[in-house]
Motif scaffolding. Structure first.
Motif, PDB file in Angstrom:
ATOM      1  N   ALA A   1      10.500   2.335  -2.962  1.00  0.00           N
ATOM      2  CA  ALA A   1       9.461   1.571  -2.283  1.00  0.00           C
ATOM      3  C   ALA A   1       8.074   2.046  -2.680  1.00  0.00           C
ATOM      4  N   SER A   2       7.142   1.095  -2.710  1.00  0.00           N
ATOM      5  CA  SER A   2       5.713   1.411  -2.786  1.00  0.00           C
ATOM      6  C   SER A   2       5.038   0.765  -1.592  1.00  0.00           C
TER       7      SER A   2
ATOM      8  N   LEU B   1      -0.577   3.619  -0.878  1.00  0.00           N
ATOM      9  CA  LEU B   1      -0.465   4.794  -0.010  1.00  0.00           C
ATOM     10  C   LEU B   1       0.653   5.736  -0.423  1.00  0.00           C
ATOM     11  N   LEU B   2       1.746   5.162  -0.896  1.00  0.00           N
ATOM     12  CA  LEU B   2       2.967   5.955  -1.004  1.00  0.00           C
ATOM     13  C   LEU B   2       3.900   5.306  -2.005  1.00  0.00           C
ATOM     14  N   GLU B   3       4.555   6.149  -2.806  1.00  0.00           N
ATOM     15  CA  GLU B   3       5.688   5.712  -3.623  1.00  0.00           C
ATOM     16  C   GLU B   3       6.879   6.559  -3.218  1.00  0.00           C
ATOM     17  N   ALA B   4       7.966   5.897  -2.827  1.00  0.00           N
ATOM     18  CA  ALA B   4       9.123   6.593  -2.254  1.00  0.00           C
ATOM     19  C   ALA B   4      10.384   6.235  -3.027  1.00  0.00           C
TER      20      ALA B   4
ATOM     21  N   VAL C   1       5.173  10.959   5.972  1.00  0.00           N
ATOM     22  CA  VAL C   1       4.002  10.938   6.842  1.00  0.00           C
ATOM     23  C   VAL C   1       2.773  10.798   5.945  1.00  0.00           C
ATOM     24  N   VAL C   2       2.014   9.715   6.145  1.00  0.00           N
ATOM     25  CA  VAL C   2       0.885   9.406   5.271  1.00  0.00           C
ATOM     26  C   VAL C   2      -0.393   9.349   6.103  1.00  0.00           C
ATOM     27  N   ASP C   3      -1.408  10.101   5.691  1.00  0.00           N
ATOM     28  CA  ASP C   3      -2.712  10.080   6.359  1.00  0.00           C
ATOM     29  C   ASP C   3      -3.424   8.770   6.004  1.00  0.00           C
ATOM     30  N   VAL C   4      -3.764   7.987   7.025  1.00  0.00           N
ATOM     31  CA  VAL C   4      -4.461   6.715   6.804  1.00  0.00           C
ATOM     32  C   VAL C   4      -5.808   6.701   7.530  1.00  0.00           C
ATOM     33  N   THR C   5      -6.310   7.878   7.833  1.00  0.00           N
ATOM     34  CA  THR C   5      -7.556   7.967   8.594  1.00  0.00           C
ATOM     35  C   THR C   5      -8.676   7.167   7.941  1.00  0.00           C
TER      36      THR C   5
ATOM     37  N   LEU D   1      -0.313  -4.526   5.846  1.00  0.00           N
ATOM     38  CA  LEU D   1       0.609  -3.480   5.395  1.00  0.00           C
ATOM     39  C   LEU D   1       1.691  -4.136   4.539  1.00  0.00           C
ATOM     40  N   THR D   2       1.875  -3.641   3.323  1.00  0.00           N
ATOM     41  CA  THR D   2       2.818  -4.239   2.372  1.00  0.00           C
ATOM     42  C   THR D   2       3.750  -3.166   1.837  1.00  0.00           C
ATOM     43  N   VAL D   3       5.033  -3.471   1.822  1.00  0.00           N
ATOM     44  CA  VAL D   3       6.028  -2.570   1.242  1.00  0.00           C
ATOM     45  C   VAL D   3       6.787  -3.344   0.176  1.00  0.00           C
ATOM     46  N   ARG D   4       6.746  -2.862  -1.040  1.00  0.00           N
ATOM     47  CA  ARG D   4       7.449  -3.504  -2.157  1.00  0.00           C
ATOM     48  C   ARG D   4       8.678  -2.668  -2.496  1.00  0.00           C
TER      49      ARG D   4
END
Length: 810
Positions: free
Chosen positions: A66-67, A75-78, A86-90, A100-103
């Motif tokens: 996932a991205s 934000l993240l590549e998993a 846990v991703v800081d989105v401050t 919010l999108t998850v590919r």
């Protein structure tokens, strides 16, 4: 289209009516395209700044490649289904609308590509599941469908915080000289620029016991340890060994003004656990001790209860684990080709006293020890050890399933040609992480596994004489009577196949006509040559029926007998053998498999066989060379002071010979006595049996065991051995059965009348004149007499005559 979270693409498409049920007929193959396809999840949400000055998105489970983007920014590549991110989105959130999108990329294509990038390594599937950190059986198994998923399979949450937050809490509860001791390891994350001293405090409250402690935390400290003495703590015990008191634990991070900045809440049980591998003259044992007391393991292996595990809620866990407990099980092994189960699973086990053996997620394959896989393994182990460590039910971490064995016996070493294969995980990485995160919990490198000898001798990993053994020559190659040729110290896998309950089979396979080898039946039989092995394993004991209902009953009965034969044999070897774990308790879809509970949650006859074989007091007749012995297994806190009455009977009930043997044995012990030769020797093997009954001092009959001098197909069993009536009672019906002749393995397959019907017992052998009342729990039936039908009220006797000779019973 709408998507539910938690969820996966398959269940979203199913809810939208765009695909057929993947579990029916051959829809599995029709839906293979889903796992080859990339998918996008998107959500719009409004956000208003709150009191916290830090904001984190916590992804509890992304399946799998996932991205993640927030407002168009990556934000993240998993690439790991089994870990939390846990991703800081401050600095990424905006007041008002956010996107919010998850590919998700195809896990099938990713695994194929990674198998080349990492280097091809052996496995047991048609997909290289070992190249990606995803539930292995999602790619298909010898009992499971190939339905490769993608989706947000666990919750996602936005967390706002200030100053500091808890990043990990690991409480360890153990027994002390008086009461108990709670040791708590706490990990903290400080907000950038925070310079405030903090306090961490811990309180524990349980049955008759309390305790607390606190410690100051300097601004640069990211971890602290606290010890709490709990003088009145009551010990937590496995089921049938004592009670399961649980204590509530609260951990709080307190700021300089006394405000609570973060908290964690959980439960613990005070207990000690040890697995003792002591060499002796017979080899090396593997014995579980809880609070210093040996526990004979009566276990079952657990696989994911659904191919889409997000659908398994606490109520479903409770139903399945209650079925296990009702079958006398005291340990559930969570197998390494599945998942780390949800918290609800372990909570239910804590409350029931069901011990948990947890595999790390490596199964039947070689695994690369290089990056990026190694870092993913480290992260998932840290997450899940931290999450699961509070549970008193968890008594063993296991490095993986059959990987050590495969390296030695399945030509892996040659095929690897020097590549890493996971040995470094099992011998070094996992023990090091456990020493840091969960030092009090035992660990074993794999199952099967043989400990190194006292002189450094490296033994075969699947050696009966040492450690843990998997028994798979029986079923794959040999008849189930060959279980008795094995004398393992601990059998952690063995099993025999059987079909699902009749109503489950007919719901999932619509073949007309339905036959053992019709197309849908073969789709729902994943084992290599499974149908051939079923028939080969039956024909020695019973004729292979031509009628489909008879075939279903015969295979169900044969599975139950095979499992009961194995379990009784292993328990009769106690203390030489210290445990057995049957493969397997449950199924993830409707299929012919080794399960005792089918994919629709219905008990197969095998579950009742387990209940009888797991009884706290078991009487079993066993061969010892050319002789017969009776073994009384007493897994009860009280000793046995009774007589064992052993009788050789004609099938019409007439006594031909008898003997009375005094049994005097202590708590949780095994007694063995030889059957006198005049009782053990049959004059007519086709027409006689042996019955051994434990009889109390007042003459009350207790548990009993049977021995048959020949196989059913050669016995002179009566063809109409009982009469039966049905009576409506509160909650269902009572079926009263009276034996007019010898009834072998009486069963009421009530789901054949009402798919929701449940019977209270099964697989009962009645001597002529004996009676039994079976309780059926169900709603009101239009025709209650159907419970007496020839395809519903069954016994082994039925299988010795044609279906046309079985009259409807009234």
């Amino acid at each position: 289209m709408p998507a539910s979270v938690p969820g996966v693409v398959h269940t979203g498409l199913l809810a939208a009516g765009l695909i057929p049920n993947p579990y029916l007929d051959d829809n599995e193959s029709l839906l293979a395209w889903i796992g080859l396809t990339d998918w996008v999840y998107e959500a719009m949400f409004d956000w208003t700044p709150g009191a916290g000055d830090r904001r984190s998105l916590v992804w509890h489970g992304l399946d799998t490649v996932a991205s993640v983007e927030l407002n168009g920014a990556l934000l993240l590549e998993a690439a790991n289904q089994h870990r939390t991110h846990v991703v800081d989105v401050t600095d990424r959130l905006v007041a008002g609308a956010n996107t919010l999108t998850v590919r998700f990329a195809s896990a099938v294509r990713y695994a194929d590509a990674q198998s080349l990038a990492l280097g091809t390594r052996p496995h047991v599937n048609h997909h290289p599941y070992n190249a990606v950190r995803k539930m292995a059986c999602n790619f298909g198994w010898d009992w499971g469908p190939d339905l490769v998923t993608a989706g947000i399979w666990k919750p996602v949450e936005l967390v706002e915080w200030s100053t500091a937050r808890l990043s990990g809490v690991r409480p360890t509860a153990s027994l002390a000289d008086e009461g108990g001791r709670l040791q708590v390891a706490v990990d903290l994350e400080h907000a950038p620029g925070a310079d405030e001293d903090l306090t961490v405090r811990v309180s524990v409250t349980g049955p008759g016991s309390t305790g607390s402690a606190q410690v100051s935390v300097p601004t640069d400290a990211t971890s602290v340890d606290l010890d709490v003495d709990v003088p009145d703590a009551q010990p937590w015990w496995p089921r049938s060994h004592g009670d399961q008191p649980l204590s509530d634990v609260v951990v709080e991070v307190v700021g300089g003004r006394g405000e609570v900045l973060a908290d964690w809440r959980g439960r613990v049980g005070f207990r000690d656990v040890e697995w003792r591998s002591t060499p002796d003259e017979a080899g090396t044992g593997f014995t579980l001790l809880v609070n210093g007391e040996p526990v004979f393991v009566r276990g079952v292996n657990w696989i994911p209860d659904d191919a889409f595990p997000h659908r398994v809620d606490r109520a479903r866990y409770a139903r399945r684990l209650e079925q296990a407990a009702d079958a006398g099980v005291n340990l559930v092994r969570v197998w390494g080709g599945g998942i780390y189960e949800a918290d609800d699973f372990y909570d239910e086990c804590d409350e029931r006293g069901l011990l948990v053996w947890q595999d790390f997620l490596f199964a039947c394959a070689c695994y690369a020890e290089e990056e990026p896989l190694r870092s993913e393994v480290v992260a998932e182990v840290r997450d899940n050890v931290t999450r699961l460590s509070p549970h008193p039910s968890l008594v063993l971490w296991n490095g993986g399933n059959e990987n050590l064995w495969g390296f030695v016996d399945w030509e892996w070493e040659v095929r690897l040609d020097g590549r890493t294969w996971g040995e470094g995980y099992y011998s070094q990485l996992l023990p090091e992480l456990l020493a840091e995160l969960d030092p009090g919990r035992p660990y074993v490198p794999g199952s099967p596994f043989s400990p190194v000898g006292p002189d450094g001798e490296v033994r075969h990993p699947n050696d009966d004489a040492h450690g843990l053994t998997h028994v798979w020559d029986v079923w794959n190659e040999r008849d189930y009577l060959a279980y008795r040729a094995h004398r393992p110290r601990f059998a952690s896998e063995f099993g025999w196949q059987g079909p699902p309950a009749w109503s489950t089979l007919r719901r999932s396979v619509s073949d007309e006509p339905l036959t053992p080898e019709s197309p849908g039946m073969l789709v729902h039989q994943k084992a290599m040559e499974g149908q051939r092995k079923l028939e080969r394993g039956l024909v020695r004991h019973l004729p292979v029926p031509d009628d489909m209902r008879d075939w279903h009953w015969a295979m169900s009965l044969n599975q139950a007998r095979a499992v009961r034969t194995a379990v009784e044999h292993l328990r009769a070897l106690s203390p030489h053998c210290s445990g057995s774990i049957v493969w397997q308790l449950n199924d993830c879809w409707p299929v012919t498999s080794w399960s005792a509970v089918d994919g629709d949650g219905r008990a197969k006859p095998t579950l009742f066989a387990l209940r009888h074989a797991h009884a706290d007091r078991l009487v079993t007749v066993q061969p010892r060379g050319d002789d017969l012995v009776v073994v009384v297994v007493n897994d009860d806190a009280d000793g046995v002071q009774a007589d064992l009455v052993v009788r050789r009977l004609a099938l019409d009930g007439n006594e031909l010979a008898s003997a009375r043997l005094p049994v005097r044995t202590g708590a949780r012990s095994t007694w063995e006595g030889a059957v006198p030769s005049d009782v053990a020797g049959a004059g007519d093997p086709r027409g006689e049996l042996l019955v051994a009954t434990l009889e109390a001092a007042d003459g009350t009959a207790g548990p009993r065991g049977f021995w048959w001098f020949t196989e059913d197909r050669d016995l002179s069993l009566p063809t109409t051995p009982f009469t039966a009536t049905v009576t409506a009672v509160e909650g269902g019906y009572r079926v009263d059965v009276t034996a007019t002749g010898l009834v072998k393995d009486l069963a009421l397959l009530a789901d054949g009348v009402d798919p929701a019907a449940v019977v209270d017992d099964m697989l009962l052998t009645l001597l002529p004149g004996e009676q039994v009342a079976l309780q059926v729990r169900c709603g009101r039936l239009d025709d209650a007499g159907a419970l007496l039908g020839g395809d519903v009220l069954r016994c082994a006797n039925d299988l010795l005559v044609g279906a046309t000779h079985r009259a409807l019973r009234n």
